[in-house]
Motif scaffolding. Sequence first.
Motif, PDB file in Angstrom:
ATOM      1  N   ARG A  53      33.894  30.711  40.398  1.00 18.48           N
ATOM      2  CA  ARG A  53      34.702  30.779  39.178  1.00 18.48           C
ATOM      3  C   ARG A  53      34.404  32.054  38.389  1.00 18.48           C
ATOM      4  N   ALA A  56      36.246  34.720  40.166  1.00 13.76           N
ATOM      5  CA  ALA A  56      37.677  34.589  39.875  1.00 13.76           C
ATOM      6  C   ALA A  56      38.005  35.038  38.458  1.00 13.76           C
ATOM      7  N   LEU A  58      37.416  33.065  35.897  1.00 13.69           N
ATOM      8  CA  LEU A  58      37.708  31.850  35.128  1.00 13.69           C
ATOM      9  C   LEU A  58      36.525  31.460  34.251  1.00 13.69           C
ATOM     10  N   PRO A  76      40.739  36.525  35.030  1.00 13.54           N
ATOM     11  CA  PRO A  76      41.427  36.220  36.285  1.00 13.54           C
ATOM     12  C   PRO A  76      42.574  37.193  36.549  1.00 13.54           C
ATOM     13  N   GLY A  77      42.859  37.431  37.806  1.00 18.07           N
ATOM     14  CA  GLY A  77      43.945  38.338  38.146  1.00 18.07           C
ATOM     15  C   GLY A  77      44.403  38.108  39.569  1.00 18.07           C
ATOM     16  N   PRO A  78      45.592  38.620  39.896  1.00 13.09           N
ATOM     17  CA  PRO A  78      46.176  38.358  41.215  1.00 13.09           C
ATOM     18  C   PRO A  78      45.453  39.054  42.369  1.00 13.09           C
ATOM     19  N   ARG A  80      42.457  38.478  43.050  1.00 12.05           N
ATOM     20  CA  ARG A  80      41.504  37.482  43.570  1.00 12.05           C
ATOM     21  C   ARG A  80      42.207  36.135  43.682  1.00 12.05           C
ATOM     22  N   MET A  82      42.806  32.267  44.770  1.00 17.90           N
ATOM     23  CA  MET A  82      41.868  31.143  44.779  1.00 17.90           C
ATOM     24  C   MET A  82      42.530  29.893  45.351  1.00 17.90           C
ATOM     25  N   PHE A  84      41.648  25.805  45.497  1.00 23.51           N
ATOM     26  CA  PHE A  84      40.765  24.775  44.962  1.00 23.51           C
ATOM     27  C   PHE A  84      40.647  23.605  45.933  1.00 23.51           C
ATOM     28  N   SER A  86      40.949  20.467  44.863  1.00 21.24           N
ATOM     29  CA  SER A  86      42.027  19.558  44.461  1.00 21.24           C
ATOM     30  C   SER A  86      43.366  20.194  44.827  1.00 21.24           C
ATOM     31  N   THR A  88      46.660  21.779  44.167  1.00 20.99           N
ATOM     32  CA  THR A  88      47.154  22.487  42.984  1.00 20.99           C
ATOM     33  C   THR A  88      48.532  23.107  43.205  1.00 20.99           C
ATOM     34  N   ARG A 149      50.102  30.510  49.565  1.00 19.61           N
ATOM     35  CA  ARG A 149      50.469  30.964  48.220  1.00 19.61           C
ATOM     36  C   ARG A 149      49.494  32.041  47.731  1.00 19.61           C
ATOM     37  N   ALA A 150      48.197  31.809  47.997  1.00 17.05           N
ATOM     38  CA  ALA A 150      47.209  32.807  47.576  1.00 17.05           C
ATOM     39  C   ALA A 150      47.383  34.100  48.366  1.00 17.05           C
ATOM     40  N   ASN A 153      50.298  36.801  47.657  1.00 22.34           N
ATOM     41  CA  ASN A 153      50.050  37.751  46.567  1.00 22.34           C
ATOM     42  C   ASN A 153      49.317  38.998  47.069  1.00 22.34           C
TER      43      ASN A 153
ATOM     44  N   GLN B 158      46.975  18.797  34.670  1.00 22.74           N
ATOM     45  CA  GLN B 158      45.770  19.074  35.435  1.00 22.74           C
ATOM     46  C   GLN B 158      45.298  20.506  35.148  1.00 22.74           C
ATOM     47  N   ASP B 160      43.281  22.430  36.742  1.00 19.12           N
ATOM     48  CA  ASP B 160      43.288  23.288  37.932  1.00 19.12           C
ATOM     49  C   ASP B 160      44.637  23.978  38.115  1.00 19.12           C
ATOM     50  N   LEU B 161      45.696  23.280  37.731  1.00 20.43           N
ATOM     51  CA  LEU B 161      47.036  23.832  37.905  1.00 20.43           C
ATOM     52  C   LEU B 161      47.201  25.084  37.030  1.00 20.43           C
ATOM     53  N   GLU B 163      44.596  26.914  35.879  1.00 20.38           N
ATOM     54  CA  GLU B 163      43.653  27.942  36.333  1.00 20.38           C
ATOM     55  C   GLU B 163      44.172  28.661  37.574  1.00 20.38           C
ATOM     56  N   VAL B 164      44.754  27.902  38.498  1.00 17.13           N
ATOM     57  CA  VAL B 164      45.252  28.547  39.704  1.00 17.13           C
ATOM     58  C   VAL B 164      46.386  29.504  39.340  1.00 17.13           C
ATOM     59  N   TYR B 166      46.561  31.318  36.631  1.00 22.25           N
ATOM     60  CA  TYR B 166      45.935  32.569  36.174  1.00 22.25           C
ATOM     61  C   TYR B 166      45.524  33.418  37.368  1.00 22.25           C
ATOM     62  N   THR B 167      44.971  32.752  38.401  1.00 24.61           N
ATOM     63  CA  THR B 167      44.527  33.538  39.554  1.00 24.61           C
ATOM     64  C   THR B 167      45.712  34.062  40.366  1.00 24.61           C
ATOM     65  N   LEU B 168      46.903  33.548  40.094  1.00 26.35           N
ATOM     66  CA  LEU B 168      48.084  34.091  40.764  1.00 26.35           C
ATOM     67  C   LEU B 168      48.711  35.194  39.920  1.00 26.35           C
ATOM     68  N   GLY B 169      48.096  35.484  38.783  1.00 23.48           N
ATOM     69  CA  GLY B 169      48.540  36.617  37.981  1.00 23.48           C
ATOM     70  C   GLY B 169      49.416  36.263  36.793  1.00 23.48           C
ATOM     71  N   ALA B 170      49.443  34.982  36.401  1.00 22.77           N
ATOM     72  CA  ALA B 170      50.310  34.593  35.288  1.00 22.77           C
ATOM     73  C   ALA B 170      49.737  35.079  33.954  1.00 22.77           C
TER      74      ALA B 170
END
Lengths: 258, 264
Positions: A53, A56, A58, A76-78, A80, A82, A84, A86, A88, A149-150, A153, B158, B160-161, B163-164, B166-170
């Motif tokens: 994290r 990432a 976060l 966080p940025g595209p 890296r 991620m 999870f 769970s 998502t 999806r990851a 990018n 959720q 995680d939804l 946070e993920v 953000y990691t996709l660049g939002a």
Amino acid sequence: MDNAKLIIDQVGKVFPTKAGEMVALDQTSFSIKDGEFVTILGPSGCGKSTILRIVAGLEQPSSGRVLLDGKEVKEPGPDRGMVFQSYTLYPWLTVEDNISFGLELKGVPKKQRLETAQHYLNLIGLKGFEKHYPVQLSGGMKQRVAIARALANDPKILLMDEPFGALDAQTRTIMQEILLKVWEESRKTILFITHDVEEAIFLGDSVYVMTARPGRLKKNIKVPLDRPREFSVKQSPEFLDLKNELLGLIREETLKVV
Amino acid sequence: MFSKLFTPNKEIPRSIYIAAGIASFVAFIGFWSVLSYGGLVNPLFLPAPDIIWKTAINQFIDGEILSDIGISFSRVALGFFFAALVGVPLGMLMGSLRIMEGAFEPIIGFIRYMPASAFIPLFILWIGLGEAEKMAVIFFGTFFQLTLMVMDVTKNIQNDLIEVSYTLGASKGQIFRKVILPASLPGIVDTLRITFGWAWTYLVVAEIVGATSGLGFMIMQASRFLKPEKIIVGIIIIGLLGMIIDLLFKVLYRASFSWMRKEG
Ligand SMILES: Nc1ncnc2c1ncn2[C@@H]1O[C@H](COP(=O)(O)OP(=O)(O)OP(=O)(O)O)[C@@H](O)[C@H]1O
Ligand SMILES: [Mg+2]
């Protein structure tokens, strides 16, 4: 450290809790080369997710810093990606829209987005599922889409936090093979967390073993197995020897906390 | 067979499910019939079902009831519309930004326990006896609950939804528009369905004072002239209208959120 893609430099993490400060991660340093597949293995609660994290963006490190291609990670940025443990996926988007979500955020035109989605759908073996919604997919399929999806990018590094942890044992081994196939093609740098010893060996170029909490790097072991790896490699003497060694190390650490 | 019907959480055939609903209605009307046709109660207090039916028919032929329905509906709909217009965005902000929650949750939590009906004299003082006052009662009766319920919906997304994403660049704006909004939309529609039902219950309160039209007014008039059959017709119409709107919301929900169902 010249060709290091990712540098973890003296990174530590302390969480404030009601009972006082809780050291989740002792000062830890390591680096990952470009294109390398590193797995981190450690007992529960040793700070594996915390490291990931922080990489990432976060979570902020309490000390030290993380460098990706020489640039310090702040948020966080595209670059890296991620995945999870769970699920998502965005339940309101189809599989192809999920995969191309990052591209949509960037403003990539629709046609190009869908082409990229198609490419990754093929790669993860889910061709024909582009119009499905996540609720219609099995757990393994969902995680494959999350990986796609990851990757869509085109990140510099892929961070995976026990992505197969919620899957049954059979699906899990299949997913490991699919991930290796994807990695062979994309040659992404991957940092993969698990507490499954077999998974750590089968996937990784190196396995980093962590100590019990507060987590620290205990040992860095190169995996002496050729690529590309087949399922059958899990029966080889090299694999079994390494597995025994790692099981011993993990057991030692787990005994400290139970 | 019989024991299956009473096993917790067990699905039962659709036909039995529907039959159970119809049976309750029949039992209700049956009980009513026994009371009135059996001469157990004074018809002045509880008119028989056929009297109610005839009264309803006459009122519809007469036509005045239609304009009452229209005016009442527009009061409820508009009052509720403004409550949703402010409450939904505010609730979403409160559910996602701690600072907004900190700022508004205490005061809304405080005001929502104040009875809307007790504010009527003040509303009349402040905004007069016109349509705005009626809508204000409906607004007041629904806005605060609605906002808090939307806040809860948004809060339950959720983590995680997000946070993920953000990691996709939002960006923060994209998190709101492309993640929080679609993720909370089903919950918001459901909240609107429930609170719109409550809006109807404030209608009569809103039309007790200073109204010259509407279902609530009609009920109050009937009460003054001791016409229980008219009161009951008014009540039943309000119930039916509420139920129809509820059904429409459910249809909208099913149509808009097909992604929630496995069969697609
Ligand atoms: N936000 C937080 N506040 C307080 N303590 C935390 C927080 N996040 C994690 N911790 C604690 O820090 C320690 C390390 O957590 P972390 O999630 O990194 O462990 P982990 O190795 O990923 O464990 P697991 O194998 O169970 O996933 C744990 O003891 C956890 O309870
Ligand atoms: Mg973890």
